[in-house]
Design an enzyme around this catalytic site. Structure first.
Site, mmCIF file in Angstrom:
data_model
loop_
_atom_site.group_PDB
_atom_site.id
_atom_site.type_symbol
_atom_site.label_atom_id
_atom_site.label_comp_id
_atom_site.label_asym_id
_atom_site.label_seq_id
_atom_site.Cartn_x
_atom_site.Cartn_y
_atom_site.Cartn_z
ATOM 1 N N LEU C 87 0.828 -1.205 0.000
ATOM 2 C CA LEU C 87 0.000 0.000 0.000
ATOM 3 C C LEU C 87 0.865 1.258 0.000
ATOM 4 C CD1 LEU C 87 -2.401 -1.529 2.633
ATOM 5 C CD2 LEU C 87 -2.983 -1.080 0.238
ATOM 6 N N PRO C 88 0.284 2.387 -0.443
ATOM 7 C CA PRO C 88 1.103 3.597 -0.646
ATOM 8 C C PRO C 88 1.613 4.254 0.638
ATOM 9 C CG PRO C 88 -0.984 3.755 -1.852
ATOM 10 C CD PRO C 88 -1.086 2.582 -0.937
ATOM 11 N N THR C 118 6.085 0.581 2.100
ATOM 12 C CA THR C 118 7.133 1.366 2.752
ATOM 13 C C THR C 118 6.444 2.499 3.488
ATOM 14 O OG1 THR C 118 8.783 0.835 1.078
ATOM 15 C CG2 THR C 118 9.177 2.794 2.403
ATOM 16 N N LYS C 194 15.155 -0.153 5.114
ATOM 17 C CA LYS C 194 14.778 0.408 3.811
ATOM 18 C C LYS C 194 15.045 1.918 3.768
ATOM 19 C CE LYS C 194 12.431 1.066 -0.121
ATOM 20 N NZ LYS C 194 11.014 0.800 -0.397
ATOM 21 N N LYS C 269 9.014 11.126 -0.860
ATOM 22 C CA LYS C 269 8.147 10.465 0.127
ATOM 23 C C LYS C 269 9.005 9.684 1.136
ATOM 24 C CE LYS C 269 5.634 6.321 0.919
ATOM 25 N NZ LYS C 269 5.572 4.931 0.454
#
Lengths: 321, 321, 321, 321
Positions: C87-88, C118, C194, C269
């Site tokens: 998911l975003p 992420t 990450k 982001k």
């Protein structure tokens, strides 16, 4: 009157008499968040209002004849038609107003909610809109002026409101706690103005520290240099009013071991609000991001987090070994 | 007197008469560097001094009765006992004073050398020391106030000198070109004070641009926000006197298409002097380095290098698409 | 098998036959988030697993014989014993798992929840802990490798889990979607690893752009300079694998008009996630804060937000007029 | 051969024998700058060349049979047809070649001047052009590899030359001191390539320190995180070869108390050369300016200036109290 009240708590039996002084139309004022800032603000508001006052701190009730206890934000909201809050962070504001047993659970129609916390602009707008949706009135009114200003009753309030009437209504009470009340715009505008000022303040302070440190390293007397800057295009509050170099200004925190004033950790908190607002609005900050990094770094050094934010001069200059 | 002189050049035959007015003890003043700043300064100095004046620009001699020509800095030094220079960069100052056919080659004992260029502090000190070693007197006296100030004769001079006597001697002449003369300390102190002020100025301007841009993006009226900042801890010259947002201040360069004022390329030059001084003195700059990077970047964008340095607001805000 | 399946959808009547192939013990896999990344990942997982598969996209069900529909995350959770989500943003993960009609409402005991989004490390940990509190198993497994890697099934998964068993259980499924699965530590460790990698990636890319731009400005051939850097101490992925200067590497996005690759807006982001994690952990970032500022600035310039993040070279170099 | 020479100085009487070995055509090599780097380089060059060698250090002559003394750069230039210099700063190079009693005063036609100092690109070009104007040949050949590489004879030389012949001529001698010689372009190109690599190196190191520090603060094992980064898009020399976190790599300076390696003060010197080159070429640096500021700041902290430049991790992480 205020001072004597503060010195000797009014005996409980005096209360009925005081109570009688209230005009029938006197609104009941509720206050949540009696910390270092809030306690001083509430004292001004309570004594100058001479109307029923509700809060949650026994000590305050002992010291203020017309103050009575509320068992919770909901209970306080049930008793008051004007509510003032001064809370540390966004999460506290959200839960005090909208959480379990929060203001919402006791809220009366047309109650005026004045939040003087400095929090995320987006959270401030969201909470105010929800309160308005429930039939209340809400304004954001963050403070500038610090604990000294709270004690002296000389605070500045930056107000955001849906309309002029709500602003006028809140002004009546804010003027009892400060001397400068300005409408900045719609809901959230008070928060926005506050963080924009503090962003520039942080940048000016670090810049003043860099410029004076460079001057000292080049052999200049910091007082002479500050004097030149203060009459030139570099002049700013951080140079002419709270100079970061010890002994340039007798009353500046820097001259007092960087004690008093505005703590680095609080500036860092406000810079975090700036970062959130910048991210939400996709606004690029260059110096703003770096200044936050610098205060993050120095806040982890010894006791600098607890010192006035002008201590950034020490962070820069002490490295000169 | 000045203005009429400027309007109608004094006919050459008038010169002997004028010449006779000089007191026998009147020193001859030499001036090198009649650019936009220098020409205006020289005009004030020449007309107010009413003493023999030597320079290298025919047009100036046509417009100023008591001005006569020098064929080179050496020739000028041979004729003058007071020399004022206003040059663009360190290399020019070094060559005009110490190069072939430079001032050194005609220098008289006790000549007072006043360098009003803004150059590297280290070069300024080196050149002054060499002149003093040759039997002259030397002070550094960089300028603040811009072309407007040069025309109006309202410049500020920041002076570095070996001793108070040299400062007092220079002050007599500097006061004919400006209204504020301050001694900053020893040789080079004038240069140091100038770049420290401009460092803080650049940081304050970029900071003001960031804070106002954030406010605008958050929905605030920039004039309202500027008004709040100007009465709060964020206030600075860049906000209350030369606000970077168009139409906040009627007379600010920003309101005039960022024309007039202090060009970005000149601020970038001064930030280069700051970088050199910081490197030489091992002084860490954080915001100072970033501000130089920003002006380097925007100076390569369209015509921003030629605009007032408050154009950094445009650099930040125009990106908001 | 995969490709043919993709080309010609299996007729619906074929399904029972396929269904019979499942071993009775085959777990049902649920997948939520079939965007550009997710769709390719789900295709690999579905076809390689040959077990019942549940999702919410009709097109996917048409293209994959063993895929059937779920009406909501709750319905999907009721049918599946393994759930994968891509998911975003943090808010989507929170609502898909814990919102109304979310996974929580249909969750079975011991269901394995694998979130490959992420998102904020703190949100990831919070959601996983709540799922575990409800009797499920949860791991965070963010992805590196991009859409190309998702199509090719060559993704890298960075996994955070409470214990080795959960990691081993998730690995079985992750290996069907990628080729490199690594355990980074406890819950949230996958997210942390990450963003730490991407922080360094962003810094290296901007640094490579600055170094190569400086070289070009100094007259060096960017390919020659890159060759030197790639065999020296400056070598990094941004120089030797995705060089930001067009035509240095034939297959780099920069050579293809900065198309393909990792979009600036996505890097921005991730840098926002870095900023949140740094704030929460009181960790000072210097370059990290500035790199976020730079991507914020360029993301507002023309179409740079949609270009590969190596476009920062263009942002720097295009200014050279 | 080399090592034995180093262990036991060749007795003086051995010299005539050695001397006889020289081919009549063997050029005489002059070497100036026998510091830590230069001494080791000169030893390789002298012993491998087996040709007449001239220098200014008695100890070297004692240890190298075919080395004889020169009384000054001019005297050395008068005796040698190949000159190698390894000097600390721009000013030294200028004075050794062009100053009083400098190389220029004894320079022979066609002498090959190889300057392996790391200095300002503009100064390097200027000095080389003047030497060429005097009839000599000149190349810039700065070094990468450090003292370890100088001892082992494994240095990399980045060469700038007017043409391929001068490069080929210099390569013969450079290969005796290193193992990797690369032509970067015209005069000054070696200097330019060197500082561009070191700019990226400094940025990568600070970035690696920030990313690993963030990871550690988020609870990751630095070795695990480094392992992930080294196989991902964040990989760089600073992470996989000289990791700044102690004990991640056994042979990294960080694991040895930040001793050995490349001192912060030398990186700061190179970043100063970067700043000069960027200013001269009007090239904007963003991270480059900030990294210089960071090394300026830490170089004033305790003994960090003397430690390997990966000590920036300590500067960041030690603040975490």
């Amino acid at each position: 009157m205020l001072s004597s009240t503060l010195r000797t708590p009014v005996p409980r039996l005096a209360r009925p008499l005081l109570a009688r002084q209230y005009s029938s139309s006197a609104p009941t004022i509720g206050f949540i968040g009696l910390g270092q800032m809030g306690y001083n603000m509430a004292t001004h508001l309570c004594t100058k209002s001479q109307s029923p006052f509700v809060d949650t701190v026994a000590k305050f009730q002992d010291e203020n004849a017309n103050a009575t206890a509320a068992s919770s934000p909901a209970d306080l909201a049930d008793k008051a038609s004007v509510i003032v809050t001064v809370l540390p962070e966004s999460a506290h504001v959200r839960s005090v107003y909208l959480g379990n047993n929060g203001v919402r659970d006791g809220l009366r129609k047309n109650t005026l909610c004045i939040d003087s916390s400095t929090i995320d602009t987006s959270v401030s707008i969201d909470v105010s809109r929800q309160l308005i949706g429930l039939g209340a009135r809400a304004v954001d009114a963050p403070i500038s002026g610090g604990i000294m200003g709270a004690k002296a009753g000389t605070l500045t309030f930056m107000v955001g409101s849906e309309n002029a009437q709500d602003y006028d209504a809140a002004k009546v009470y804010l003027e009892r706690m400060g001397k400068n009340v300005v409408r900045c715009g719609d809901l959230g505008a008070g928060q926005a103005a506050k963080i924009c000022n503090n962003l520039l303040l942080a940048i000016s302070m670090v810049g003043t520290a860099e410029a004076l440190n460079l001057g000292v390293r080049l052999g200049l007397d910091p007082s002479v240099l500050a004097g030149i800057i203060n009459t030139s295009s570099g002049r700013c509050w951080s140079s002419d009013t709270s100079n970061p170099v010890p002994d340039v200004l007798p009353n500046a925190p820097s001259t007092n071991g960087y004690n008093g004033g505005f703590k680095s950790k609080l500036m860092l908190k406000d810079l975090g609000l700036v970062a959130n607002a910048a991210k939400d609005s996709k606004t690029p900050l260059m110096l703003g991001g770096l200044v936050e990094s610098i205060y993050r770094h120095l806040s982890n050094q010894g006791d600098m987090a607890e010192k006035d934010f002008s201590v950034v001069y020490k962070w820069l200059a002490e490295s000169q070994k």
